[in-house]
Design an enzyme around this catalytic site. Structure first.
Site, PDB file in Angstrom:
ATOM      1  N   ASN A 205     -42.634-110.748 -41.891  1.00  0.00           N
ATOM      2  CA  ASN A 205     -42.320-111.713 -42.941  1.00  0.00           C
ATOM      3  C   ASN A 205     -41.835-110.955 -44.169  1.00  0.00           C
ATOM      4  OD1 ASN A 205     -42.314-114.258 -44.375  1.00  0.00           O
ATOM      5  ND2 ASN A 205     -44.218-113.619 -45.379  1.00  0.00           N
TER       6      ASN A 205
ATOM      7  N   HIS B 101     -41.721-111.279 -48.274  1.00  0.00           N
ATOM      8  CA  HIS B 101     -42.384-112.035 -49.341  1.00  0.00           C
ATOM      9  C   HIS B 101     -41.924-111.481 -50.690  1.00  0.00           C
ATOM     10  CE1 HIS B 101     -45.473-114.428 -51.273  1.00  0.00           C
ATOM     11  NE2 HIS B 101     -45.747-113.373 -52.011  1.00  0.00           N
TER      12      HIS B 101
ATOM     13  N   SER C 286     -41.810-107.451 -50.500  1.00  0.00           N
ATOM     14  CA  SER C 286     -42.515-106.693 -49.452  1.00  0.00           C
ATOM     15  C   SER C 286     -42.162-107.271 -48.088  1.00  0.00           C
ATOM     16  CB  SER C 286     -44.039-106.830 -49.622  1.00  0.00           C
ATOM     17  OG  SER C 286     -44.447-106.503 -50.932  1.00  0.00           O
TER      18      SER C 286
ATOM     19  N   THR D  50     -50.192-111.570 -40.004  1.00  0.00           N
ATOM     20  CA  THR D  50     -51.515-111.738 -39.402  1.00  0.00           C
ATOM     21  C   THR D  50     -52.030-113.115 -39.829  1.00  0.00           C
ATOM     22  OG1 THR D  50     -52.617-110.768 -41.303  1.00  0.00           O
ATOM     23  CG2 THR D  50     -52.014-109.250 -39.519  1.00  0.00           C
TER      24      THR D  50
ATOM     25  N   GLU E 120     -53.929-113.966 -42.126  1.00  0.00           N
ATOM     26  CA  GLU E 120     -54.113-114.176 -43.564  1.00  0.00           C
ATOM     27  C   GLU E 120     -52.750-114.383 -44.225  1.00  0.00           C
ATOM     28  OE1 GLU E 120     -55.693-111.797 -47.465  1.00  0.00           O
ATOM     29  OE2 GLU E 120     -56.013-110.875 -45.509  1.00  0.00           O
ATOM     30  N   LEU E 121     -52.562-115.495 -44.893  1.00  0.00           N
ATOM     31  CA  LEU E 121     -51.268-115.837 -45.490  1.00  0.00           C
ATOM     32  C   LEU E 121     -50.797-114.744 -46.453  1.00  0.00           C
ATOM     33  CD1 LEU E 121     -49.052-118.045 -45.889  1.00  0.00           C
ATOM     34  CD2 LEU E 121     -50.406-118.826 -47.843  1.00  0.00           C
ATOM     35  N   ASP E 122     -49.622-114.189 -46.190  1.00  0.00           N
ATOM     36  CA  ASP E 122     -49.047-113.103 -47.002  1.00  0.00           C
ATOM     37  C   ASP E 122     -50.001-111.922 -47.128  1.00  0.00           C
ATOM     38  OD1 ASP E 122     -46.798-114.724 -47.464  1.00  0.00           O
ATOM     39  OD2 ASP E 122     -47.687-115.592 -49.260  1.00  0.00           O
TER      40      ASP E 122
HETATM   41  C1  GRF Z   1     -36.942-115.135 -50.241  1.00  0.00           C
HETATM   42  O1  GRF Z   1     -37.234-114.835 -51.567  1.00  0.00           O
HETATM   43  C2  GRF Z   1     -38.035-114.663 -49.335  1.00  0.00           C
HETATM   44  O2  GRF Z   1     -38.667-113.506 -49.762  1.00  0.00           O
HETATM   45  C3  GRF Z   1     -39.015-115.814 -49.397  1.00  0.00           C
HETATM   46  O3  GRF Z   1     -38.205-116.962 -49.431  1.00  0.00           O
HETATM   47  C4  GRF Z   1     -36.930-116.637 -49.991  1.00  0.00           C
HETATM   48  C5  GRF Z   1     -35.916-117.038 -48.977  1.00  0.00           C
HETATM   49  O4  GRF Z   1     -34.604-116.900 -49.441  1.00  0.00           O
HETATM   50  N1  GRF Z   1     -39.957-115.759 -48.315  1.00  0.00           N
HETATM   51  P1  GRF Z   1     -33.399-117.039 -48.422  1.00  0.00           P
HETATM   52  O5  GRF Z   1     -33.590-118.371 -47.684  1.00  0.00           O
HETATM   53  O6  GRF Z   1     -33.435-115.888 -47.480  1.00  0.00           O
HETATM   54  O7  GRF Z   1     -32.164-117.064 -49.287  1.00  0.00           O
END
Ligand code: GRF
Length: 215
Positions: free
Chosen positions: A112, A114, A141, A146, A148-150
């Protein structure tokens, strides 16, 4: 045989604009060691689906509003993902909380991105909260997913200096631009077998990672 033989098959999950998906599409077109087998969205009509179609990538919608609960949505989503036989699942702006059952099914092969320097600012509105907290540095990041969310083990980060005159949107834009470098890099490492997750510990190049890689 296509030019994608031997490349890591990836399924990307999105919920919206898909600019991180676009960064992956562009990297793959540029010879990165992965290929996007499908893009799945939980929301119909989002721009990311158009980006995938333009690139000739199969798309599909698993609309969470059509399911009575998280378990049934996650089961349908997992089944759909598995029809494409990916070795890696990438959450690129996928805005759904996933059940433990789903997460365990893809343990060690789901990433993911974030928009914060985890563990700071898990959850939503990270840029606003970073400004409110008065931090001088913010960023993004990529982590293994896992239960746990983020909260999964962080692999790599990009850092952005916060400016005095930053608004939520100016800061978000600078972070997002760096996300587009970070995500393809981490997926490429995974494709090159440099990355693994063992007992919630990230391994990089055969060694336990002591701290997130700074890109
Ligand atoms: C990004 O900032 C990503 O980190 C977060 O959601 C946003 C998605 O942007 N999880 P995009 O749809 O890739 O433009």
């Amino acid at each position: 045989m296509t030019g994608n033989a031997g490349k890591l098959p990836v399924v990307v999950l999105i919920s919206g604009n898909g600019s991180n998906l676009q960064a992956l599409i562009d990297a793959a077109a540029d010879g990165a060691p992965f290929t996007i087998k499908a893009v799945i969205s939980n929301r119909p009509g989002v721009h990311g689906l158009e980006r995938a179609s333009t690139a000739g990538i199969p798309t599909c919608i698993v609309d969470h509003t059509g399911f009575p609960d998280r378990d049934s949505f996650d089961a349908a989503l997992a089944e759909k993902i598995e029809t494409y036989n990916p070795r890696l699942v990438v959450l690129a702006g996928f805005m759904r909380i996933l059940t433990n059952g789903f997460v365990n099914r893809f343990a060690g092969r789901m990433l993911n991105i974030h928009p914060s320097l985890l563990p700071a600012f898990q959850g939503l509105h990270t840029h606003r909260r970073a400004l409110q907290a008065g931090v001088t540095e913010h960023g993004a990041s990529v982590h293994f997913v896992t239960g746990e969310l983020d909260g999964g083990p962080v692999i790599a980060q990009v850092r952005v200096a916060v400016r005095e005159d930053d608004s939520e949107s100016s800061l978000a834009a600078r972070v997002l631009a760096r996300e587009h470098e970070l995500l393809p890099q981490v997926v490429a490492w995974y494709a090159q077998d440099k990355l693994a997750l063992h007992d919630e510990q990230v391994w990089f190049d055969g060694t336990p990672l002591q701290a997130p890689i700074q890109c």
